[in-house]
Design an enzyme around this catalytic site. Sequence first.
Site, PDB file in Angstrom:
ATOM      1  N   GLU A   1      42.717  34.916  31.813  1.00  0.00           N
ATOM      2  CA  GLU A   1      41.772  34.296  32.744  1.00  0.00           C
ATOM      3  C   GLU A   1      42.515  33.609  33.891  1.00  0.00           C
ATOM      4  O   GLU A   1      42.088  33.683  35.046  1.00  0.00           O
ATOM      5  CB  GLU A   1      40.861  33.314  32.014  1.00  0.00           C
ATOM      6  CG  GLU A   1      39.760  32.744  32.880  1.00  0.00           C
ATOM      7  CD  GLU A   1      38.785  33.778  33.424  1.00  0.00           C
ATOM      8  OE1 GLU A   1      38.550  33.776  34.650  1.00  0.00           O
ATOM      9  OE2 GLU A   1      38.263  34.589  32.641  1.00  0.00           O
TER      10      GLU A   1
ATOM     11  N   GLU B   1      37.344  39.169  53.774  1.00  0.00           N
ATOM     12  CA  GLU B   1      36.265  40.150  53.767  1.00  0.00           C
ATOM     13  C   GLU B   1      36.390  41.051  52.546  1.00  0.00           C
ATOM     14  O   GLU B   1      37.477  41.285  52.034  1.00  0.00           O
ATOM     15  CB  GLU B   1      36.315  41.010  55.032  1.00  0.00           C
ATOM     16  CG  GLU B   1      35.985  40.254  56.295  1.00  0.00           C
ATOM     17  CD  GLU B   1      37.124  40.336  57.294  1.00  0.00           C
ATOM     18  OE1 GLU B   1      37.840  41.342  57.297  1.00  0.00           O
ATOM     19  OE2 GLU B   1      37.300  39.365  58.050  1.00  0.00           O
TER      20      GLU B   1
ATOM     21  N   HIS C   1      36.888  44.155  50.644  1.00  0.00           N
ATOM     22  CA  HIS C   1      37.548  45.427  50.903  1.00  0.00           C
ATOM     23  C   HIS C   1      37.437  46.256  49.628  1.00  0.00           C
ATOM     24  O   HIS C   1      37.649  45.743  48.529  1.00  0.00           O
ATOM     25  CB  HIS C   1      39.020  45.188  51.267  1.00  0.00           C
ATOM     26  CG  HIS C   1      39.711  46.421  51.733  1.00  0.00           C
ATOM     27  ND1 HIS C   1      40.190  47.366  50.865  1.00  0.00           N
ATOM     28  CD2 HIS C   1      39.991  46.867  52.986  1.00  0.00           C
ATOM     29  CE1 HIS C   1      40.750  48.347  51.546  1.00  0.00           C
ATOM     30  NE2 HIS C   1      40.638  48.064  52.837  1.00  0.00           N
TER      31      HIS C   1
ATOM     32  N   LYS D   1      40.273  43.412  41.804  1.00  0.00           N
ATOM     33  CA  LYS D   1      39.555  42.298  41.158  1.00  0.00           C
ATOM     34  C   LYS D   1      38.829  42.768  39.908  1.00  0.00           C
ATOM     35  O   LYS D   1      38.840  42.090  38.878  1.00  0.00           O
ATOM     36  CB  LYS D   1      38.556  41.665  42.127  1.00  0.00           C
ATOM     37  CG  LYS D   1      39.192  40.823  43.202  1.00  0.00           C
ATOM     38  CD  LYS D   1      38.102  40.217  44.072  1.00  0.00           C
ATOM     39  CE  LYS D   1      38.642  39.222  45.049  1.00  0.00           C
ATOM     40  NZ  LYS D   1      37.571  38.535  45.782  1.00  0.00           N
TER      41      LYS D   1
END
Length: 123
Positions: free
Chosen positions: A69, A85, A87, A94
Amino acid sequence: MHLVLKDNQKSIGFKYAWNGIISVVRSERNFRIHLLVAIIAITAGLVMQLNQIEWLFIVVAIGSVLVTECVNSAIEKMLDYLNPEIHPKAKIVKDMSAGAVLLCSIMAVVIGLIVFIPKIVGI
């Protein structure tokens, strides 16, 4: 290469590491949820008087989830810093790091079930 300590600090890294842990606790809801579950598991282990081997598995499971985590949070924050922004490639990274947390959490649940079910059912 010389190691330079800022402000004449005697310890190398521990202060920064502790700051990182405090930061993830304060800023990441999921980390706090994992901590709560860890406290519940530790309390249950104390009540059910786990043996040394059982504690070993529980501690490794808890530690693994908390570490993944932390790494996931660091990856997310770094990507947000580098490119605020959304992407498509950053999203994949992620999602993969979140997937690592999910896999580790599933492993921890399985370990918990293996350790605690026999104690609960009285086997």
